[in-house]
Design a protein around this motif. Structure first.
Motif, PDB file in Angstrom:
ATOM      1  N   ILE A   3       0.845  -1.199   0.000  1.00  0.00           N
ATOM      2  CA  ILE A   3       0.000   0.000   0.000  1.00  0.00           C
ATOM      3  C   ILE A   3       0.877   1.245   0.000  1.00  0.00           C
ATOM      4  CG2 ILE A   3      -1.780   1.282   1.241  1.00  0.00           C
ATOM      5  CD1 ILE A   3      -2.604  -1.381   2.563  1.00  0.00           C
ATOM      6  N   GLY A   4       0.668   2.112  -0.962  1.00  0.00           N
ATOM      7  CA  GLY A   4       1.315   3.418  -0.980  1.00  0.00           C
ATOM      8  C   GLY A   4       0.351   4.467  -0.473  1.00  0.00           C
ATOM      9  N   ILE A   5       0.821   5.348   0.400  1.00  0.00           N
ATOM     10  CA  ILE A   5      -0.054   6.368   0.983  1.00  0.00           C
ATOM     11  C   ILE A   5       0.484   7.752   0.660  1.00  0.00           C
ATOM     12  CG2 ILE A   5      -1.074   7.300   3.093  1.00  0.00           C
ATOM     13  CD1 ILE A   5      -0.928   4.517   4.301  1.00  0.00           C
ATOM     14  N   ILE A   6      -0.246   8.479  -0.175  1.00  0.00           N
ATOM     15  CA  ILE A   6       0.070   9.872  -0.482  1.00  0.00           C
ATOM     16  C   ILE A   6      -0.502  10.744   0.626  1.00  0.00           C
ATOM     17  CG2 ILE A   6      -0.346  11.757  -2.105  1.00  0.00           C
ATOM     18  CD1 ILE A   6      -0.731   9.539  -4.264  1.00  0.00           C
ATOM     19  N   GLY A   7       0.300  11.680   1.128  1.00  0.00           N
ATOM     20  CA  GLY A   7      -0.149  12.503   2.245  1.00  0.00           C
ATOM     21  C   GLY A   7      -0.025  11.780   3.568  1.00  0.00           C
ATOM     22  N   ALA A   8       0.982  10.939   3.682  1.00  0.00           N
ATOM     23  CA  ALA A   8       1.143  10.105   4.880  1.00  0.00           C
ATOM     24  C   ALA A   8       1.545  10.889   6.117  1.00  0.00           C
ATOM     25  CB  ALA A   8       2.179   9.009   4.610  1.00  0.00           C
ATOM     26  N   THR A   9       1.898  12.157   5.954  1.00  0.00           N
ATOM     27  CA  THR A   9       2.225  12.978   7.117  1.00  0.00           C
ATOM     28  C   THR A   9       1.052  13.852   7.549  1.00  0.00           C
ATOM     29  OG1 THR A   9       3.129  14.733   5.700  1.00  0.00           O
ATOM     30  CG2 THR A   9       4.670  13.066   6.512  1.00  0.00           C
ATOM     31  N   VAL A  31       5.709  10.885  -0.030  1.00  0.00           N
ATOM     32  CA  VAL A  31       5.729  12.214   0.590  1.00  0.00           C
ATOM     33  C   VAL A  31       6.749  13.119  -0.085  1.00  0.00           C
ATOM     34  CG1 VAL A  31       4.941  11.445   2.872  1.00  0.00           C
ATOM     35  CG2 VAL A  31       7.370  11.366   2.331  1.00  0.00           C
ATOM     36  N   ARG A  32       6.540  14.408   0.082  1.00  0.00           N
ATOM     37  CA  ARG A  32       7.488  15.392  -0.417  1.00  0.00           C
ATOM     38  C   ARG A  32       8.574  15.669   0.608  1.00  0.00           C
ATOM     39  NH1 ARG A  32       4.931  21.016  -2.130  1.00  0.00           N
ATOM     40  NH2 ARG A  32       4.518  20.987   0.118  1.00  0.00           N
ATOM     41  N   ASN A  33       8.217  15.553   1.903  1.00  0.00           N
ATOM     42  CA  ASN A  33       9.159  15.862   2.976  1.00  0.00           C
ATOM     43  C   ASN A  33       9.197  14.714   3.989  1.00  0.00           C
ATOM     44  OD1 ASN A  33      10.781  16.932   4.949  1.00  0.00           O
ATOM     45  ND2 ASN A  33       9.547  18.760   5.293  1.00  0.00           N
ATOM     46  N   PRO A  34      10.101  13.747   3.822  1.00  0.00           N
ATOM     47  CA  PRO A  34      10.147  12.583   4.719  1.00  0.00           C
ATOM     48  C   PRO A  34      10.453  12.929   6.170  1.00  0.00           C
ATOM     49  CG  PRO A  34      11.436  12.207   2.726  1.00  0.00           C
ATOM     50  CD  PRO A  34      11.087  13.649   2.735  1.00  0.00           C
ATOM     51  N   SER A  35      11.032  14.089   6.425  1.00  0.00           N
ATOM     52  CA  SER A  35      11.393  14.445   7.801  1.00  0.00           C
ATOM     53  C   SER A  35      10.170  14.580   8.699  1.00  0.00           C
ATOM     54  CB  SER A  35      12.195  15.748   7.820  1.00  0.00           C
ATOM     55  OG  SER A  35      11.398  16.844   7.407  1.00  0.00           O
ATOM     56  N   LYS A  36       8.988  14.733   8.106  1.00  0.00           N
ATOM     57  CA  LYS A  36       7.767  14.882   8.896  1.00  0.00           C
ATOM     58  C   LYS A  36       7.136  13.547   9.277  1.00  0.00           C
ATOM     59  CE  LYS A  36       6.494  19.378   6.911  1.00  0.00           C
ATOM     60  NZ  LYS A  36       5.434  20.134   6.188  1.00  0.00           N
ATOM     61  N   LEU A  37       7.679  12.448   8.762  1.00  0.00           N
ATOM     62  CA  LEU A  37       7.101  11.143   9.054  1.00  0.00           C
ATOM     63  C   LEU A  37       7.283  10.766  10.513  1.00  0.00           C
ATOM     64  CD1 LEU A  37       8.095   9.037   5.937  1.00  0.00           C
ATOM     65  CD2 LEU A  37       5.761   9.446   6.738  1.00  0.00           C
ATOM     66  N   GLU A  38       6.230  10.192  11.082  1.00  0.00           N
ATOM     67  CA  GLU A  38       6.275   9.761  12.477  1.00  0.00           C
ATOM     68  C   GLU A  38       6.500   8.264  12.611  1.00  0.00           C
ATOM     69  OE1 GLU A  38       2.696  11.070  14.324  1.00  0.00           O
ATOM     70  OE2 GLU A  38       3.061  13.191  13.916  1.00  0.00           O
ATOM     71  N   HIS A  39       6.534   7.532  11.496  1.00  0.00           N
ATOM     72  CA  HIS A  39       6.659   6.082  11.538  1.00  0.00           C
ATOM     73  C   HIS A  39       7.836   5.628  10.688  1.00  0.00           C
ATOM     74  CE1 HIS A  39       2.725   5.845  13.438  1.00  0.00           C
ATOM     75  NE2 HIS A  39       2.267   6.668  12.506  1.00  0.00           N
ATOM     76  N   LEU A  44       8.817   6.844  -0.511  1.00  0.00           N
ATOM     77  CA  LEU A  44       8.981   7.282  -1.892  1.00  0.00           C
ATOM     78  C   LEU A  44       8.885   8.807  -1.864  1.00  0.00           C
ATOM     79  CD1 LEU A  44       9.207   6.825  -4.943  1.00  0.00           C
ATOM     80  CD2 LEU A  44       6.709   6.591  -5.012  1.00  0.00           C
ATOM     81  N   GLU A  45      10.009   9.470  -2.049  1.00  0.00           N
ATOM     82  CA  GLU A  45      10.055  10.929  -1.941  1.00  0.00           C
ATOM     83  C   GLU A  45       9.740  11.543  -3.311  1.00  0.00           C
ATOM     84  OE1 GLU A  45      13.067  14.474  -0.370  1.00  0.00           O
ATOM     85  OE2 GLU A  45      13.648  12.365  -0.205  1.00  0.00           O
ATOM     86  N   ARG A  46       8.540  12.089  -3.439  1.00  0.00           N
ATOM     87  CA  ARG A  46       8.098  12.686  -4.688  1.00  0.00           C
ATOM     88  C   ARG A  46       7.134  13.844  -4.411  1.00  0.00           C
ATOM     89  NH1 ARG A  46      11.215   9.471  -6.406  1.00  0.00           N
ATOM     90  NH2 ARG A  46      11.031   8.046  -8.189  1.00  0.00           N
ATOM     91  N   ASP A  47       7.153  14.825  -5.288  1.00  0.00           N
ATOM     92  CA  ASP A  47       6.088  15.817  -5.323  1.00  0.00           C
ATOM     93  C   ASP A  47       4.875  15.152  -5.974  1.00  0.00           C
ATOM     94  OD1 ASP A  47       4.436  17.974  -6.767  1.00  0.00           O
ATOM     95  OD2 ASP A  47       5.706  19.162  -5.433  1.00  0.00           O
ATOM     96  N   ASP A  55       6.162   5.124 -10.905  1.00  0.00           N
ATOM     97  CA  ASP A  55       6.206   5.294  -9.449  1.00  0.00           C
ATOM     98  C   ASP A  55       5.144   4.471  -8.737  1.00  0.00           C
ATOM     99  OD1 ASP A  55       8.277   7.251  -9.443  1.00  0.00           O
ATOM    100  OD2 ASP A  55       6.828   8.844  -9.843  1.00  0.00           O
ATOM    101  N   LEU A  56       3.970   4.334  -9.351  1.00  0.00           N
ATOM    102  CA  LEU A  56       2.789   3.850  -8.634  1.00  0.00           C
ATOM    103  C   LEU A  56       2.304   2.464  -9.005  1.00  0.00           C
ATOM    104  CD1 LEU A  56       0.661   7.139  -8.710  1.00  0.00           C
ATOM    105  CD2 LEU A  56       2.221   6.358  -6.911  1.00  0.00           C
ATOM    106  N   SER A  57       2.620   1.986 -10.181  1.00  0.00           N
ATOM    107  CA  SER A  57       1.985   0.761 -10.661  1.00  0.00           C
ATOM    108  C   SER A  57       2.449  -0.508  -9.944  1.00  0.00           C
ATOM    109  CB  SER A  57       2.190   0.606 -12.169  1.00  0.00           C
ATOM    110  OG  SER A  57       3.567   0.549 -12.482  1.00  0.00           O
ATOM    111  N   SER A  58       3.510  -0.415  -9.144  1.00  0.00           N
ATOM    112  CA  SER A  58       3.955  -1.597  -8.399  1.00  0.00           C
ATOM    113  C   SER A  58       3.146  -1.817  -7.122  1.00  0.00           C
ATOM    114  CB  SER A  58       5.440  -1.463  -8.036  1.00  0.00           C
ATOM    115  OG  SER A  58       5.647  -0.363  -7.171  1.00  0.00           O
ATOM    116  N   PHE A  59       2.352  -0.812  -6.715  1.00  0.00           N
ATOM    117  CA  PHE A  59       1.537  -0.944  -5.503  1.00  0.00           C
ATOM    118  C   PHE A  59       0.242  -1.704  -5.813  1.00  0.00           C
ATOM    119  CE2 PHE A  59       3.921   3.036  -4.718  1.00  0.00           C
ATOM    120  CZ  PHE A  59       4.514   2.705  -3.505  1.00  0.00           C
ATOM    121  N   ASP A  60      -0.239  -2.434  -4.827  1.00  0.00           N
ATOM    122  CA  ASP A  60      -1.574  -3.020  -4.949  1.00  0.00           C
ATOM    123  C   ASP A  60      -2.638  -1.926  -4.841  1.00  0.00           C
ATOM    124  OD1 ASP A  60      -0.825  -5.850  -5.076  1.00  0.00           O
ATOM    125  OD2 ASP A  60      -0.177  -5.560  -3.004  1.00  0.00           O
TER     126      ASP A  60
END
Length: 211
Positions: A3-9, A31-39, A44-47, A55-60
């Motif tokens: 699972i890929g989560i956009i806006g994970a922060t 995410v665009r800014n991994p430093s904000k991740l709490e987990h 995948l660092e992308r705008d 970027d996305l087709s490998s995710f279920d």
């Protein structure tokens, strides 16, 4: 499941991420800014506007929990186009953390919540963006998608009760007559749907009880 989560922060994204992790899924924060991740998860660092099929087709499943300011309409529309273009014709499912504004308030489905007199003017631009995003999805072919509308009151501080009720396109209320869901119970509904695949190529909605 991968699972890929956009806006994970963001407020919803980080709770959905935690729920997915707790159930043993392979989670990547997009995410665009991994430093904000709490987990501690894959990153995948992308705008968001630069995401591609590669970027996305490998995710279920790709969960779009992207958020914007209440006075901005266009970002939700543009992000919707980016993700739809990237995932059309792939096996990857697009799951949108939607809004309540597009829910109908009448049985004939002629009036959406956004068109009611009491809908707050200050959030109408953002709400219109979500409404148009759903409209575009409903008219897109060759894309596996699900759009989950929360209740009107979407509570980031609410308790995790572990239960919720589902509806389809109409606004629904709980036993107290409130359109309410906590972020934590909404996250449960997201991962339940990802696992069970009961609402493919359609929108549904959830409500919960206050605890």
């Amino acid at each position: 499941m991968h699972i890929g989560i956009i806006g994970a922060t963001g407020k919803a994204g980080k709770i959905i991420l935690q729920e997915a992790k707790d159930r043993g899924h392979d989670v990547t924060a997009i995410v665009r800014n991994p430093s904000k991740l709490e987990h501690n998860v894959n990153i995948l660092e992308r705008d968001i506007y630069n995401l591609t099929r590669d970027d996305l087709s490998s995710f279920d499943v790709v969960v779009n929990a992207f958020g914007t300011a209440p006075d901005q309409e266009q970002p939700h529309i543009e992000v919707g186009h980016v993700l739809s273009d990237a995932l059309q014709g792939t096996e990857t499912r697009l799951f949108i953390v939607g809004g309540a504004a597009s829910l109908f308030v009448d049985s004939d489905k002629t009036t959406q919540l956004i068109d009611t007199p009491d809908f707050p003017d200050e959030i109408k631009p953002m709400a219109r963006g979500q409404v148009k995003n759903l409209d575009a999805l409903q008219n897109t072919k060759n894309l596996n998608w699900t759009f989950l509308s929360p209740a009107v009151e979407f509570d980031p501080a609410g308790s995790r009760t572990g239960s919720y009720q589902k509806g389809k396109d109409n606004l629904i209320t709980n036993k107290d007559g409130d359109s309410y869901i906590s972020y934590a119970d909404y996250a449960i509904a997201v991962i339940d749907e990802i696992e069970n695949k009961e609402h493919t190529k359609e929108r549904f909605t959830v409500i919960g009880e206050r605890n």
